[in-house]
Enzyme design. Sequence first.
Site, PDB file in Angstrom:
ATOM      1  N   GLU A 306      19.574  27.574  39.432  1.00  0.00           N
ATOM      2  CA  GLU A 306      19.032  28.914  39.279  1.00  0.00           C
ATOM      3  C   GLU A 306      17.567  29.062  39.642  1.00  0.00           C
ATOM      4  O   GLU A 306      16.818  29.764  38.959  1.00  0.00           O
ATOM      5  CB  GLU A 306      19.261  29.366  37.837  1.00  0.00           C
ATOM      6  N   HIS A 330      26.924  33.144  37.593  1.00  0.00           N
ATOM      7  CA  HIS A 330      26.276  32.209  36.665  1.00  0.00           C
ATOM      8  C   HIS A 330      24.790  32.025  37.014  1.00  0.00           C
ATOM      9  O   HIS A 330      23.919  32.194  36.159  1.00  0.00           O
ATOM     10  CB  HIS A 330      27.012  30.868  36.692  1.00  0.00           C
ATOM     11  N   GLU A 331      24.524  31.702  38.254  1.00  0.00           N
ATOM     12  CA  GLU A 331      23.118  31.440  38.626  1.00  0.00           C
ATOM     13  C   GLU A 331      22.285  32.712  38.508  1.00  0.00           C
ATOM     14  O   GLU A 331      21.126  32.668  38.086  1.00  0.00           O
ATOM     15  CB  GLU A 331      23.014  30.829  40.030  1.00  0.00           C
ATOM     16  N   HIS A 334      21.286  33.407  34.929  1.00  0.00           N
ATOM     17  CA  HIS A 334      20.128  32.630  34.462  1.00  0.00           C
ATOM     18  C   HIS A 334      18.814  33.401  34.635  1.00  0.00           C
ATOM     19  O   HIS A 334      17.807  33.051  34.008  1.00  0.00           O
ATOM     20  CB  HIS A 334      20.019  31.309  35.230  1.00  0.00           C
ATOM     21  N   GLU A 353      22.540  27.323  29.073  1.00  0.00           N
ATOM     22  CA  GLU A 353      23.842  27.255  29.748  1.00  0.00           C
ATOM     23  C   GLU A 353      24.952  28.022  29.011  1.00  0.00           C
ATOM     24  O   GLU A 353      25.841  28.598  29.646  1.00  0.00           O
ATOM     25  CB  GLU A 353      24.236  25.796  29.968  1.00  0.00           C
ATOM     26  N   ASP A 409      22.319  10.340  22.511  1.00  0.00           N
ATOM     27  CA  ASP A 409      23.358  11.129  23.174  1.00  0.00           C
ATOM     28  C   ASP A 409      23.660  12.419  22.404  1.00  0.00           C
ATOM     29  O   ASP A 409      24.719  12.611  21.850  1.00  0.00           O
ATOM     30  CB  ASP A 409      24.635  10.315  23.398  1.00  0.00           C
ATOM     31  N   TYR A 417      27.928  24.539  27.596  1.00  0.00           N
ATOM     32  CA  TYR A 417      28.401  25.660  28.411  1.00  0.00           C
ATOM     33  C   TYR A 417      29.471  26.471  27.685  1.00  0.00           C
ATOM     34  O   TYR A 417      29.352  27.669  27.493  1.00  0.00           O
ATOM     35  CB  TYR A 417      29.014  25.146  29.724  1.00  0.00           C
TER      36      TYR A 417
HETATM   37  N1  BES Z   1      21.129  24.750  35.645  1.00  0.00           N
HETATM   38  C1  BES Z   1      22.428  24.289  35.995  1.00  0.00           C
HETATM   39  C2  BES Z   1      22.408  22.990  36.761  1.00  0.00           C
HETATM   40  C3  BES Z   1      21.792  21.809  36.019  1.00  0.00           C
HETATM   41  C4  BES Z   1      21.945  21.647  34.652  1.00  0.00           C
HETATM   42  C5  BES Z   1      21.099  20.861  36.727  1.00  0.00           C
HETATM   43  C6  BES Z   1      21.359  20.561  34.007  1.00  0.00           C
HETATM   44  C7  BES Z   1      20.526  19.785  36.081  1.00  0.00           C
HETATM   45  C8  BES Z   1      20.649  19.630  34.725  1.00  0.00           C
HETATM   46  C9  BES Z   1      23.196  25.344  36.782  1.00  0.00           C
HETATM   47  O1  BES Z   1      22.923  26.643  36.401  1.00  0.00           O
HETATM   48  C10 BES Z   1      24.674  25.138  36.523  1.00  0.00           C
HETATM   49  O2  BES Z   1      25.070  25.250  35.406  1.00  0.00           O
HETATM   50  N2  BES Z   1      25.441  24.842  37.565  1.00  0.00           N
HETATM   51  C11 BES Z   1      26.867  24.640  37.484  1.00  0.00           C
HETATM   52  C12 BES Z   1      27.598  25.857  37.901  1.00  0.00           C
HETATM   53  C13 BES Z   1      28.129  26.710  36.831  1.00  0.00           C
HETATM   54  C14 BES Z   1      29.021  27.790  37.395  1.00  0.00           C
HETATM   55  C15 BES Z   1      28.768  26.023  35.675  1.00  0.00           C
HETATM   56  C16 BES Z   1      27.253  23.541  38.455  1.00  0.00           C
HETATM   57  O3  BES Z   1      26.378  23.058  39.176  1.00  0.00           O
HETATM   58  O4  BES Z   1      28.417  23.156  38.476  1.00  0.00           O
HETATM   59 ZN    ZN Z   2      23.720  27.030  34.487  1.00  0.00          ZN
END
Ligand code: BES
Ligand code: ZN
Length: 649
Positions: A306, A330-331, A334, A353, A409, A417
């Site tokens: 995003e 989604h993006e 954000h 998320e 962890d 999500y």
């Molecule tokens: N911000 C995230 C990607 C991310 C999260 C990169 C944590 C590094 C660390 C992005 O918005 C995201 O969630 N991308 C998802 C797509 C979404 C539709 C679930 C992906 O890349 O699959």
């Molecule tokens: Zn995301």
Amino acid sequence: MRSSILTLCLAGATVLAGCSRDAAPAAGGATPTGGEPAAQSTAHFDQHSYAEPGKVRIEDLALELAVDFDNRQLGGSATYTLDWVDPQATQLVLDTRDLTIEKVVGEREDGKWVDLAFDMAQAQPPLGSKLVIEAPQRSERIRVTYRTAPEASGLQWLTPAMTAGGEQPFMFSQSQQIHARSWVPLQDTPQVRFTYTAHVTSPKDVMVLMSADNDPQAERDGDYTFKMPQPIPSYLLAIAAGDLVFEPIGERSGVWAEPSMVAKAAEEFADTEKMIDVTEALYGPYRWERYDMLVLPPSFPYGGMENPRLSFITPTVIVGDKSLVSLIAHELAHSWSGNLVTFATANHGWLNEGVTSYVEGRIVEELYGKERADMETVIARNALREGIGEMSDEAQSLAIRPGVEPAVDAPMGDVAYDKGAWFLSFLEDRFGRAEFDAFLRQYFDHFAFQGIDSNTFIEYASENLLAKYPGKVTRAELEQWIYEPGIPESAPEVASPRLDAVDAARKAWLDGGELPAKSATEAWTTQEWVHFVEGLPDTLSTAQLAALDAAYAFTGTANGEVAQRWYPLAVRSGYGEADAAIAVFLKRVGRRKLIMPTYEALAATPEGLALAEDVLAQARPGYHPITTGSVDAVIAKAKGDDTVATPAD
Ligand code: BES
Ligand code: ZN
């Protein structure tokens, strides 16, 4: 399944390409030689950063950078405008990783720039090296001259041969979660927000873009300037360079991509302008002016990122029927949840998320209808339900209670999500859609351009929802959703008749009947195909797999979401007919979520492992460091080599 963006963080090991979770020096573990990340006088201790934002804060960043493809290097300077918060402070502590620092200067009151002493601590993976700058005069501006390493974890450099056009090289950044520090020395914590400007030079045939005010009409001349007037956290700093052209979608939206991709991408993402309108109607004004998308080469390790004003997008969602554009929703979402209201530390990942996944669902529902949104919800929740049982209690929680030491962890992945989004659906359900929409809109406004933690959310919701509409939700319920493991009994259920029909068709075939007829499957979208394959048994006979291939040509599919599920099934079933197509897929795509399940399935047998190693050897030069790290770890584990740490993002 959203799976493994953050899920892999659960492995809790340390590695260069490692996720933010891994960054935590384990409680009671070795003291990093660079010194423990310092506690800050602000409320939020961020174990992923050495910065001391309670003492001094970067307010503005001015970058002067040259893109050097021959040496795979960015070089130049970063000038910070500082707010010395603590009157006693005389040091600026920055996060860096694999950077070469050439010089540090500070501006004196008389306007002269003078050398400042600095110390670069020994690198402590994966935090990197703490850079301590001595600033006895508490200079308002400090400038660091530096260059990046060719293996910078936050950058990928591609040769022309690795691009679609084959003529220009390509470079892009991926800063989340703690990779910005590998290309700019920064206070690399979401608690610090800064505006920025940049002057970037490159070979003149190459277009450069940033998470800033990209000009669709910019002349391609190798000399570019950018301005980002809204303050952003470091993980949203982004840059890309390559043979990139622009195609408009709407008044304030468009696509940047390589020339051979741009028309297809603009068509697939044609609803973007409508998405912005719909989200504004729900949650208030879009505050970032333009919303453009950059389609990256298939090696981009994520689905999307995003970056403000310019989301980075995998080409694997361009499948011809807009069935995967929830990723764009989604993006874009954000822009409210995450970029506007940001988690204070990655331990509160669900605030970014989870809220975003909820908003994503609402955008999809507005534009494509409830049926589609419900299918996506059911698929996500099925995956969550399947995975959550195997996680530690802590990993099943959205966040840890204030005052509790974050474990190595802590929660992320599907939980952040999909449990996060489910929690918001629960609130919507109890308070009513209109009431909850109004709350969320007010929440985005109230915390705009701030970082917050889970407790702040609870306090705000208690006051503005629970107390406002008494008798609907208790504070204990809020706390259960956020701090307790599992999925609360109060979770509202969603049904999907379209996916039920898929279940029935699959069952009929498995029970000895016919495969679903073309007339039925013709109308299936990616969601139905994904659900069909996900519901198949763990293994099938060669005859069954061949029958599926004959009917639907899964092997060789151009749809990565289908491939992600079909190939592991083929591997587990010993269906060698798919091997050639698997090799092609794994070499073509670097998006981690899509390829990791197949590598994992291959690694389970000696023959599979041999194929995986062979494919990896060929794919490696085209993979992003983040993807390579994940695949290497799976292969090393299969070979019993536990010296290779399991990375995450
Ligand atoms: N911000 C995230 C990607 C991310 C999260 C990169 C944590 C590094 C660390 C992005 O918005 C995201 O969630 N991308 C998802 C797509 C979404 C539709 C679930 C992906 O890349 O699959
Ligand atoms: Zn995301």
